[in-house]
Design a protein around this motif. Structure first.
Motif, PDB file in Angstrom:
ATOM      1  N   TYR A  75       0.833  -1.212   0.000  1.00 22.45           N
ATOM      2  CA  TYR A  75       0.000   0.000   0.000  1.00 22.45           C
ATOM      3  C   TYR A  75       0.863   1.256   0.000  1.00 22.45           C
ATOM      4  O   TYR A  75       0.536   2.249  -0.664  1.00 22.45           O
ATOM      5  N   ALA A  76       1.962   1.250   0.731  1.00 27.79           N
ATOM      6  CA  ALA A  76       2.853   2.415   0.759  1.00 27.79           C
ATOM      7  C   ALA A  76       3.420   2.695  -0.626  1.00 27.79           C
ATOM      8  O   ALA A  76       3.521   3.863  -1.041  1.00 27.79           O
ATOM      9  N   HIS A 113       0.641   4.145  -2.712  1.00 27.39           N
ATOM     10  CA  HIS A 113       0.368   5.510  -2.252  1.00 27.39           C
ATOM     11  C   HIS A 113       1.388   6.482  -2.850  1.00 27.39           C
ATOM     12  O   HIS A 113       1.037   7.586  -3.280  1.00 27.39           O
ATOM     13  N   THR A 114       2.632   6.054  -2.912  1.00 30.64           N
ATOM     14  CA  THR A 114       3.680   6.878  -3.512  1.00 30.64           C
ATOM     15  C   THR A 114       3.446   7.065  -5.008  1.00 30.64           C
ATOM     16  O   THR A 114       3.706   8.138  -5.550  1.00 30.64           O
ATOM     17  N   ARG A 116       0.622   7.217  -6.573  1.00 29.03           N
ATOM     18  CA  ARG A 116      -0.685   7.780  -6.941  1.00 29.03           C
ATOM     19  C   ARG A 116      -0.542   8.999  -7.841  1.00 29.03           C
ATOM     20  O   ARG A 116      -1.428   9.303  -8.630  1.00 29.03           O
ATOM     21  N   GLY A 154      -6.252   5.124  -7.160  1.00 29.22           N
ATOM     22  CA  GLY A 154      -7.200   5.498  -6.110  1.00 29.22           C
ATOM     23  C   GLY A 154      -8.177   4.385  -5.792  1.00 29.22           C
ATOM     24  O   GLY A 154      -8.532   4.194  -4.621  1.00 29.22           O
ATOM     25  N   LEU A 195      -6.402   2.093  -3.432  1.00 25.03           N
ATOM     26  CA  LEU A 195      -6.195   2.714  -2.118  1.00 25.03           C
ATOM     27  C   LEU A 195      -7.506   2.836  -1.344  1.00 25.03           C
ATOM     28  O   LEU A 195      -7.515   2.719  -0.112  1.00 25.03           O
ATOM     29  N   ARG A 229      -8.511  -0.085   0.982  1.00 21.36           N
ATOM     30  CA  ARG A 229      -7.909  -0.122   2.297  1.00 21.36           C
ATOM     31  C   ARG A 229      -8.666   0.786   3.271  1.00 21.36           C
ATOM     32  O   ARG A 229      -8.835   0.459   4.434  1.00 21.36           O
TER      33      ARG A 229
END
Length: 83
Positions: A48-49, A52-53, A55, A75, A78, A81
């Motif tokens: 997920y990290a 997220h980076t 995105r 998105g 993400l 989660r």
């Protein structure tokens, strides 16, 4: 367009686990498939990290495709989660 039946987060987490465990990825196990199956869930937060980076696309990525579509696709993962 081909799509994967395996969720993106699981695929990323499996790659991270494989890189840690497999001899091919820097680990010590020449046959790490079962170890990856047993441990990929330990890498979900890192997966997920990473997403997220990603995105926000960089300039090269933005030139190659539709930024709005990219943001929407990342998105969507993400949001799973958050939900």
């Amino acid at each position: 367009m081909p799509t994967s039946a395996t969720p993106a987060i699981e695929r990323i987490a499996r790659v991270l686990a494989g890189r840690q465990l497999s001899l091919n990825g820097g680990g010590s196990d020449p046959h790490a498939a079962s170890a990856v199956d047993a441990s990929w869930q330990d890498h979900v937060d890192d997966a997920y990290a990473i997403l997220h980076t990603l995105r926000e696309p960089d300039a090269q990525m933005a030139q190659a495709g539709d930024v709005a579509v990219w943001r929407s696709m990342i998105g969507a993962v993400l949001e799973r989660r958050a939900g």
